[in-house]
Design a protein around this motif. Structure first.
Motif, short mmCIF file in Angstrom:
data_model
loop_
_atom_site.label_atom_id
_atom_site.label_comp_id
_atom_site.label_asym_id
_atom_site.label_seq_id
_atom_site.Cartn_x
_atom_site.Cartn_y
_atom_site.Cartn_z
N LEU A 289 0.85 -1.19 0.00
CA LEU A 289 0.00 0.00 0.00
C LEU A 289 0.89 1.24 0.00
O LEU A 289 1.71 1.42 0.90
N VAL A 290 0.71 2.10 -1.00
CA VAL A 290 1.48 3.34 -1.08
C VAL A 290 0.53 4.51 -0.84
O VAL A 290 -0.38 4.75 -1.64
N ILE A 291 0.73 5.21 0.26
CA ILE A 291 -0.05 6.41 0.57
C ILE A 291 0.75 7.59 0.05
O ILE A 291 1.82 7.91 0.59
N MET A 292 0.26 8.21 -0.99
CA MET A 292 1.02 9.22 -1.73
C MET A 292 0.77 10.62 -1.17
O MET A 292 -0.37 11.09 -1.16
N GLU A 293 1.81 11.28 -0.73
CA GLU A 293 1.68 12.62 -0.18
C GLU A 293 1.10 13.59 -1.22
O GLU A 293 1.65 13.76 -2.30
N SER A 294 -0.05 14.19 -0.88
CA SER A 294 -0.66 15.31 -1.64
C SER A 294 -1.02 14.97 -3.09
O SER A 294 -1.20 15.89 -3.89
N MET A 295 -1.14 13.70 -3.45
CA MET A 295 -1.40 13.34 -4.84
C MET A 295 -2.89 13.47 -5.17
O MET A 295 -3.63 12.50 -5.25
N ILE A 376 4.80 -4.46 7.83
CA ILE A 376 5.88 -3.48 7.92
C ILE A 376 5.38 -2.14 7.38
O ILE A 376 4.54 -2.10 6.47
N TYR A 377 5.90 -1.06 7.96
CA TYR A 377 5.51 0.30 7.55
C TYR A 377 6.77 1.12 7.30
O TYR A 377 7.71 1.10 8.11
N PHE A 378 6.79 1.81 6.17
CA PHE A 378 7.93 2.65 5.80
C PHE A 378 7.52 4.12 5.78
O PHE A 378 6.49 4.47 5.19
N THR A 379 8.32 4.96 6.40
CA THR A 379 8.15 6.41 6.29
C THR A 379 9.51 7.02 5.99
O THR A 379 10.55 6.45 6.35
N THR A 380 9.52 8.19 5.38
CA THR A 380 10.79 8.82 5.00
C THR A 380 11.44 9.53 6.18
O THR A 380 12.64 9.82 6.14
N HIS A 381 10.66 9.83 7.21
CA HIS A 381 11.19 10.68 8.29
C HIS A 381 10.93 10.06 9.66
O HIS A 381 10.73 8.85 9.78
N LEU A 415 12.11 16.16 6.39
CA LEU A 415 11.20 15.11 5.91
C LEU A 415 11.95 13.85 5.52
O LEU A 415 11.37 12.92 4.96
N GLY A 416 13.25 13.82 5.82
CA GLY A 416 14.01 12.59 5.67
C GLY A 416 14.57 12.36 4.28
O GLY A 416 15.08 13.28 3.63
N PHE A 444 3.66 2.15 2.66
CA PHE A 444 4.62 3.24 2.47
C PHE A 444 3.88 4.58 2.61
O PHE A 444 2.78 4.74 2.08
N MET A 445 4.50 5.53 3.29
CA MET A 445 4.01 6.91 3.32
C MET A 445 5.07 7.79 2.69
O MET A 445 6.14 7.99 3.24
N THR A 446 4.79 8.29 1.47
CA THR A 446 5.76 9.15 0.80
C THR A 446 5.70 10.56 1.40
O THR A 446 4.80 10.88 2.16
N ALA A 447 6.67 11.41 1.05
CA ALA A 447 6.70 12.75 1.66
C ALA A 447 7.22 13.83 0.74
O ALA A 447 7.13 15.01 1.06
N SER A 448 7.77 13.47 -0.42
CA SER A 448 8.46 14.47 -1.24
C SER A 448 7.54 15.60 -1.70
O SER A 448 7.97 16.75 -1.81
#
Length: 645
Positions: A289-295, A376-381, A415-416, A444-448
């Motif tokens: 699952l990709v949670i896309m920042e502000s998309m 598992i959970y991934f964050t950039t920061h 923001l990592g 995944f939680m993106t942040a860019s």
């Protein structure tokens, strides 16, 4: 007219305050000048003028609050020959400090509005338990720096002018008037000040946020507001005992409505729980699952065909299960993470992951672990921001990969790491999980695509503006995830799910920005979903979990407000922007929660005319839908019924 010096002094301060408040309003309009294109041609100047006049009303209210106490002391002086120098000095510093604070809020409001399309509220303090993180995020975003210049200049000029007024006041002597005239002046001044505080002559209600909503244009309506007013209004709402919990209707009524809407007939320990039988034989597919920042959906080629910012996501949507009418639950990242993973909405302004006692939910991680999945959970920061790490670990996530796990030289900002690096870094983790010969769920939680915007040097964008470039980069990063995954043994057995945490304030037409909530929802699994489909059904983040479980086909208990969008259908979907909340059906948008301003709009054709008086039954129906969902969610939280085994 020969006014007493006390009145002249306060009047000068008052007019100076109005001047600077209006200056910040001009700055806000300048930073959002593109939104002027949403105003009907020929009416721009007229509507702007009306908005600025409205602004004077709200500025007057704030100034009246600030000046009320000094005015009381000064009016007392009408009855005495001389003023105490200590009193005058105290009034000088009191006025200077409080106006400086008010100007600071006006300055902070501009970048806040640029981000959220909302005037400043106490929601801005949500992250104050992470002051270092927030400070770094602000400092590293260059676009915020410029606002310090007008703020510093305003404060300097105000204190300079205030000192001049105070010196002039001190040099003059008190004018001798008869007792009768002094009493008349006192009563009139108090009456005018009281009227200024109320902001309205109408005795039924003082000035409200909804008072500013005089047009059919969402941007124009917000220009007139003073952020000090919205900030204080939201604060007093938050401490009002009646607002601690929503009280839209009786719990039983709300629950019965929700059960009917979601076709729930089971009788389990939770009133929304129902057993989903699944298929007789199913395969345990991996889920990414990709949670896309502000998309926002509005960033895709569906909406913006000229810039072509998301070529990969656009192509993916044509080779997947693509849902084109899906909405996020709220405007904050924590809303997106929580609702996507656990299929519940946040109840208006409440932060669902920052509870005193962390609550458990039947979401992705807990349900899939019952089927022997790793999680598992991934964050950039930093995973402690918004209490994400602690909350997810308490809700069946085995591992959180965050800033502390990445090489320090790869961290580019607060923001990592960049999105694509997070995806590259994740491959070793996912491969090791696959080696356990059991399925995995990875989020995944993106942040860019969030300030501070940093485009890595190795990515070459085609557009000129940083906000467009970062969308290009975010889209390219998604392509890197799929390219990397295709080379892994687990790819053929994996379902990739893409959804935004929230969108962006793009092409705003209504009092609640629709494109801040409308999101693409993509299920990509070329070896599992072999026939691409486009779905026009209404849906929300709360539907991601049950829809994914439906694709897997595993039996489970759905103890959420979500439905399987492939097999089921919603009559409406709801979302909120802190205290404001909304619901849409296939044609109409309902907006509530704005004091003094409710709305119903035909959003499918972009009509900005408020038609609530024409179709009150539709407004009431959509409002009831949203309120029943929030009331039921609150009930489940209070009864700790969000988790059952």
């Amino acid at each position: 007219m020969n006014f007493p010096r006390q009145i002249k002094y306060i009047l000068k301060v008052f007019l100076t305050g109005l001047l600077f408040f209006t200056s910040f309003r001009f700055l806000l309009v300048i930073t959002e000048y593109e939104r002027l294109n949403t105003i009907d041609s020929g009416n721009t100047v007229s509507l702007l003028f009306q908005a600025f006049v409205m602004g004077i009303r709200f500025d007057t209210t704030i100034s009246s609050y600030i000046l009320a106490l000094p005015l009381i002391f000064l009016l007392v002086g009408l009855y005495f020959k001389n003023f105490s120098k200590a009193l005058i000095k105290g009034i000088y510093f009191y006025i200077g400090i409080f106006y400086s604070l008010a100007f600071f809020i006006c300055a902070a409001d501009i970048p806040y509005f640029n981000q959220f399309f909302s005037r400043l509220t106490i929601s801005a303090l949500t992250w104050m338990d992470h002051p270092e993180f927030v400070f770094q995020m602000v400092i590293q975003e260059v676009k915020y720096w410029w606002i310090l210049i007008p703020f510093a200049l305003t404060v300097w000029l105000f204190w300079k002018m205030l000192k001049s007024y105070t010196n002039e006041f001190t040099d003059n002597t008190t004018q001798k008037l008869s007792l009768t005239k002094n009493i008349i002046i006192t009563l009139l001044t108090v009456a005018v000040t009281f009227l200024g505080i109320r902001g309205r002559i109408d005795e039924k209600s003082p000035i409200l946020v909804g008072t500013a909503y005089f047009s059919n244009n969402a941007f124009i309506n917000q220009i007139g507001l003073n952020p000090n007013f919205t900030f204080l209004n939201s604060y007093f709402d938050s401490i009002n005992p009646n607002n601690k919990n929503v009280n839209f209707m009786e719990n039983e009524s709300a629950i019965n409505f929700v059960r009917t809407e979601l076709n729930i007939t089971d009788s389990l320990t939770s009133p929304v729980a129902r057993k989903i039988p699944g298929r007789e034989s199913y395969k345990k597919h991996n889920v990414v699952l990709v949670i896309m920042e502000s998309m926002s959906f509005a960033k895709m080629n569906y909406f913006n065909k000229t810039k072509n910012l998301t070529p990969f996501l656009d192509s993916l949507s044509q080779n997947s299960y693509f849902f084109e009418n899906v909405f996020t639950a709220g405007t904050h990242t924590y809303n997106g993470v929580f609702s996507s993973l656990f299929s519940f909405p946040a109840v208006l302004k409440k932060h669902p992951m920052r509870q005193v006692e962390i609550q458990k939910y039947n979401g992705f991680a807990e349900t899939l672990k019952q089927h022997d999945y790793s999680t598992i959970y991934f964050t950039t920061h930093d995973d402690q921001f918004d209490n994400v790490g602690g909350f997810l670990k308490s809700n069946s996530f085995d591992k959180i990969v965050s800033k502390e796990d990445y090489p320090s030289d790869e961290i580019l900002s607060t923001l990592g790491v960049p999105d694509d690096y997070m995806f590259r870094f994740s491959m070793d983790y996912l491969n090791k999980l696959n080696e356990k010969e059991k399925p995995f769920f990875a989020a995944f939680m993106t942040a860019s695509d969030h300030g501070p915007y940093i485009v890595p040097e190795y990515f070459k964008p085609k557009t000129e503006h940083i906000k467009d470039q970062i969308v290009e980069y975010a889209d390219w990063s998604l392509s890197r995830l799929i390219e990397l995954s295709k080379n892994q043994k687990w790819f053929d057995n994996t379902i990739f799910v893409f959804i935004a945490d929230h969108g962006g304030a793009i092409n705003v037409k209504y009092d609640i920005p629709l494109n801040y909530f409308r999101t693409p929802l993509v299920f990509y699994a070329p070896n599992i979903l072999k026939e691409p489909k486009i779905f026009s059904k209404l849906g929300g983040q709360i539907d991601v979990f049950p829809t994914t479980m439906g694709i897997i086909g595993a039996p489970y208990i759905n103890n959420t407000l979500g439905i399987d969008l492939v097999k089921e259908k919603r009559s409406a979907i709801f979302f909120n922007q802190d205290e404001k909340y909304a619901a849409v059906n296939g044609k109409y948008l309902m907006v509530a929660g704005i004091k003094g301003k409710e709305g119903l709009y035909n959003y499918t054709n972009g009509d900005t005319k408020n038609i609530i008086k024409n179709y009150p039954e539709i407004y009431d129906s959509l409002k009831h839908y949203a309120e029943a969902m929030y009331q039921t969610t609150q009930y489940l939280n209070q009864k700790k019924a969000t988790f059952i085994k």
